[in-house]
Design a protein around this motif. Structure first.
Motif, short mmCIF file in Angstrom:
data_model
loop_
_atom_site.label_atom_id
_atom_site.label_comp_id
_atom_site.label_asym_id
_atom_site.label_seq_id
_atom_site.Cartn_x
_atom_site.Cartn_y
_atom_site.Cartn_z
N ALA A 142 0.83 -1.17 0.00
CA ALA A 142 0.00 0.00 0.00
C ALA A 142 0.89 1.25 0.00
O ALA A 142 1.88 1.30 0.70
CB ALA A 142 -0.89 0.02 1.23
N LYS A 143 0.47 2.23 -0.78
CA LYS A 143 1.23 3.47 -0.88
C LYS A 143 1.29 4.19 0.46
O LYS A 143 2.23 4.93 0.74
CB LYS A 143 0.64 4.38 -1.95
N ARG A 144 0.30 3.98 1.28
CA ARG A 144 0.25 4.60 2.61
C ARG A 144 1.54 4.33 3.39
O ARG A 144 2.06 5.20 4.09
CB ARG A 144 -0.96 4.09 3.39
N THR A 145 2.09 3.14 3.27
CA THR A 145 3.33 2.79 3.94
C THR A 145 4.46 3.72 3.51
O THR A 145 5.25 4.18 4.34
CB THR A 145 3.70 1.33 3.64
N ARG A 157 4.04 6.80 2.22
CA ARG A 157 3.72 8.14 2.73
C ARG A 157 4.12 8.30 4.19
O ARG A 157 4.70 9.33 4.58
CB ARG A 157 2.23 8.42 2.59
N GLU A 158 3.80 7.33 4.99
CA GLU A 158 4.15 7.39 6.41
C GLU A 158 5.66 7.46 6.59
O GLU A 158 6.15 8.16 7.47
CB GLU A 158 3.56 6.19 7.16
N GLN A 199 7.06 10.97 5.59
CA GLN A 199 6.74 12.01 6.58
C GLN A 199 7.83 12.06 7.65
O GLN A 199 8.13 13.13 8.16
CB GLN A 199 5.37 11.75 7.20
N GLU A 256 8.35 8.35 -4.42
CA GLU A 256 7.28 8.62 -5.39
C GLU A 256 7.68 8.14 -6.78
O GLU A 256 6.85 7.56 -7.50
CB GLU A 256 6.93 10.11 -5.40
N HIS A 312 7.45 4.35 -6.82
CA HIS A 312 6.05 3.94 -6.88
C HIS A 312 5.50 4.09 -8.30
O HIS A 312 4.84 3.18 -8.82
CB HIS A 312 5.21 4.75 -5.89
#
Length: 97
Positions: free
Chosen positions: A5-8, A10-11, A14, A24, A27
């Motif tokens: 998941a892309k969320r991983t 993003r976290e 950050q 990015e 991905h």
């Protein structure tokens, strides 16, 4: 390839903003890839390490960071299993994470 998941990512960026651009880009490249087998992945990413059971390791930001994934080549799905610094990577088993 579909990436879970892309969320991983993003976290992670950050906490480590310097990794954002390369994560990015990674991905985007992987999402548009069509890997039917590990050889096709290796043709695109020569520095990637291919492990057993569909696992692969990618170096990010000149090997400062690493991504460990599990790939289902038949269904074209990439599961992000780990994103971390090289030091954090040294403390995991990439075959089981």
């Amino acid at each position: 390839m579909r990436i879970i998941a892309k969320r991983t990512l993003r976290e992670f960026w950050q906490k480590y903003p310097d990794a954002r651009g390369q994560l990015e880009a990674w991905h985007s490249e992987v999402a548009s890839a069509d890997w039917g087998n590990p050889q096709r992945l290796k043709a695109q990413y020569r520095s990637a390490s291919i492990l057993r059971n569909g696992r692969a390791i990618f170096n990010i930001c000149g090997n400062a960071y690493r991504i460990v994934v599990r790939i289902n080549y038949t269904y074209k799905v990439v599961y992000i299993r780990f994103v971390g610094t090289h030091e954090q990577y040294d403390n995991i088993d990439a075959n089981t994470v």
